[in-house]
Design a protein around this motif. Structure first.
Motif, PDB file in Angstrom:
ATOM      1  N   ILE A 155      23.826  55.004 107.835  1.00 47.65           N
ATOM      2  CA  ILE A 155      23.352  53.680 108.262  1.00 47.65           C
ATOM      3  C   ILE A 155      24.416  52.938 109.070  1.00 47.65           C
ATOM      4  N   GLY A 156      25.648  53.448 109.079  1.00 51.42           N
ATOM      5  CA  GLY A 156      26.697  52.893 109.933  1.00 51.42           C
ATOM      6  C   GLY A 156      26.781  51.373 109.856  1.00 51.42           C
ATOM      7  N   GLU A 157      26.498  50.720 111.002  1.00 51.86           N
ATOM      8  CA  GLU A 157      26.562  49.264 111.085  1.00 51.86           C
ATOM      9  C   GLU A 157      25.176  48.642 110.910  1.00 51.86           C
ATOM     10  N   ALA A 158      24.258  49.363 110.268  1.00 51.66           N
ATOM     11  CA  ALA A 158      22.869  48.884 110.166  1.00 51.66           C
ATOM     12  C   ALA A 158      22.642  47.917 109.010  1.00 51.66           C
ATOM     13  N   ILE A 159      23.679  47.614 108.248  1.00 52.56           N
ATOM     14  CA  ILE A 159      23.513  46.680 107.132  1.00 52.56           C
ATOM     15  C   ILE A 159      23.670  45.256 107.646  1.00 52.56           C
ATOM     16  N   ASP A 160      22.622  44.474 107.471  1.00 56.22           N
ATOM     17  CA  ASP A 160      22.688  43.058 107.833  1.00 56.22           C
ATOM     18  C   ASP A 160      23.459  42.296 106.768  1.00 56.22           C
ATOM     19  N   ARG A 161      23.085  42.514 105.512  1.00 52.12           N
ATOM     20  CA  ARG A 161      23.836  41.944 104.389  1.00 52.12           C
ATOM     21  C   ARG A 161      23.413  42.649 103.113  1.00 52.12           C
ATOM     22  N   SER A 162      24.259  42.570 102.092  1.00 54.91           N
ATOM     23  CA  SER A 162      23.944  43.160 100.787  1.00 54.91           C
ATOM     24  C   SER A 162      24.632  42.346  99.703  1.00 54.91           C
ATOM     25  N   HIS A 163      24.031  42.353  98.520  1.00 54.37           N
ATOM     26  CA  HIS A 163      24.627  41.634  97.387  1.00 54.37           C
ATOM     27  C   HIS A 163      23.875  41.983  96.104  1.00 54.37           C
ATOM     28  N   ARG A 164      24.470  41.664  94.998  1.00 57.18           N
ATOM     29  CA  ARG A 164      23.797  41.817  93.703  1.00 57.18           C
ATOM     30  C   ARG A 164      22.740  40.725  93.583  1.00 57.18           C
ATOM     31  N   ILE A 165      21.692  41.037  92.859  1.00 51.72           N
ATOM     32  CA  ILE A 165      20.617  40.066  92.693  1.00 51.72           C
ATOM     33  C   ILE A 165      20.256  39.957  91.212  1.00 51.72           C
TER      34      ILE A 165
END
Length: 295
Positions: A155-165
């Motif tokens: 996914i390389g640079e394909a992550i917009d954002r991530s976090h625990r929920i």
């Protein structure tokens, strides 16, 4: 020729002078209608007379009603007639209100479904990964990238954002929170969902070594059956990010599968697919649609 009294006698037929016409003051305006309608006094008297007659008739009817209402049998008949009339009117009003409420309920359900569709569409590029133990100063972007790479998706640079929920782990609920990942493109999400089954063969403890994986023994150890004390991870999932409503539908569908009421179930693009015992496929998005299959 002068009269003995020294006054002139005016002939009876002679007109009165202006000084001798009776004068009416301005205060007599209430009675001035006689100047325009000579019969006004007669009309007023007739109206007064008719009013008195009407009042008298009304008083007479009132007295008769009072007298009639003293009769218990007649009073009972009147009471029942009034009750029937009121009851019929109330039933009609209640029926109209029930129809209105039913219509509003249908409209509310349609609006809820539409809101759920819009919310699910906004999540179409999102996935959830878990359970992965939490650690201090972790980088969820790195975890998501490593998990995706372990199943053959870069996914390389394909992550917009991530976090625990969700709520952090606690003594009463020690389970780690899932990681939600929003990707910049739907095609990355589709590639991950297509390859996610490969996670069954991945030892995620090596993929994410920074996590504090629990020690599993015996049958709980998927990668080294029979071994003891080897630090291996429990099963890790990659799921679509569903709305609360659709997550409930998916959970209910999985329960139906465990109860052997359906053959299989899975999700794709926010839609829950169900395979019935007759091998028929169904698309469901609401509990109402799923309940039809449960009957």
């Amino acid at each position: 020729m002068s009269t003995p009294s020294g006054r002139d006698k005016r002939p009876a037929s002679s007109p009165l002078s202006d000084d001798e016409i009776p004068k009416r003051s301005c205060d007599d305006s209430a009675d001035s209608s006689y100047l325009f309608d000579p019969d006004a006094t007669i009309v007023d008297k007739a109206f007064l007379s008719s009013t008195i007659l009407d009042v008298g008739a009304a008083m007479s009817i009132k007295d008769e009603l009072k007298s009639a209402l003293r009769d218990p049998e007649l009073l009972d008949i009147i009471s029942k007639a009034v009750a029937v009339q009121v009851s019929a009117q109330m039933r009609s009003e209640i029926s109209d209100l029930k129809k209105l409420i039913a219509k509003k309920d249908r409209e509310i359900l349609l609006l809820k479904d539409e809101v759920d569709n819009l919310e699910q569409y906004s999540r179409r590029n999102c996935i959830r990964i878990g359970p992965i133990p939490e650690s201090d100063h972790e980088n969820t972007d790195d975890i998501a990238t490593a998990i995706a790479k372990s199943i053959g998706v870069d996914i390389g640079e394909a992550i917009d954002r991530s976090h625990r929920i969700g709520k952090p782990p606690s003594p009463t609920d020690p389970n780690p929170r899932p990681i939600i990942v929003k990707l910049t493109s739907y095609r990355f999400k589709a590639a991950i969902m297509k390859a996610r089954k490969k996670l069954r063969e991945v030892n995620v403890t090596k993929v994410v070594p920074s996590a504090h994986w629990p020690v599993l023994t015996g049958a709980a150890n998927r990668h080294s059956p029979g071994s003891r004390g080897t630090a291996l991870a429990p099963k890790v999932f990659i799921n679509e990010d569903l709305t609360r409503t659709r997550a409930s539908v998916a959970a209910k569908a999985r329960q139906l599968k465990r109860d052997k009421k359906i053959t299989d179930t899975w999700t794709r693009d926010g839609v829950i697919f169900v395979k019935s015992l007759g091998d028929a496929f169904h698309r469901v998005t609401t509990l109402r649609e799923l309940e039809v299959l449960d009957t």
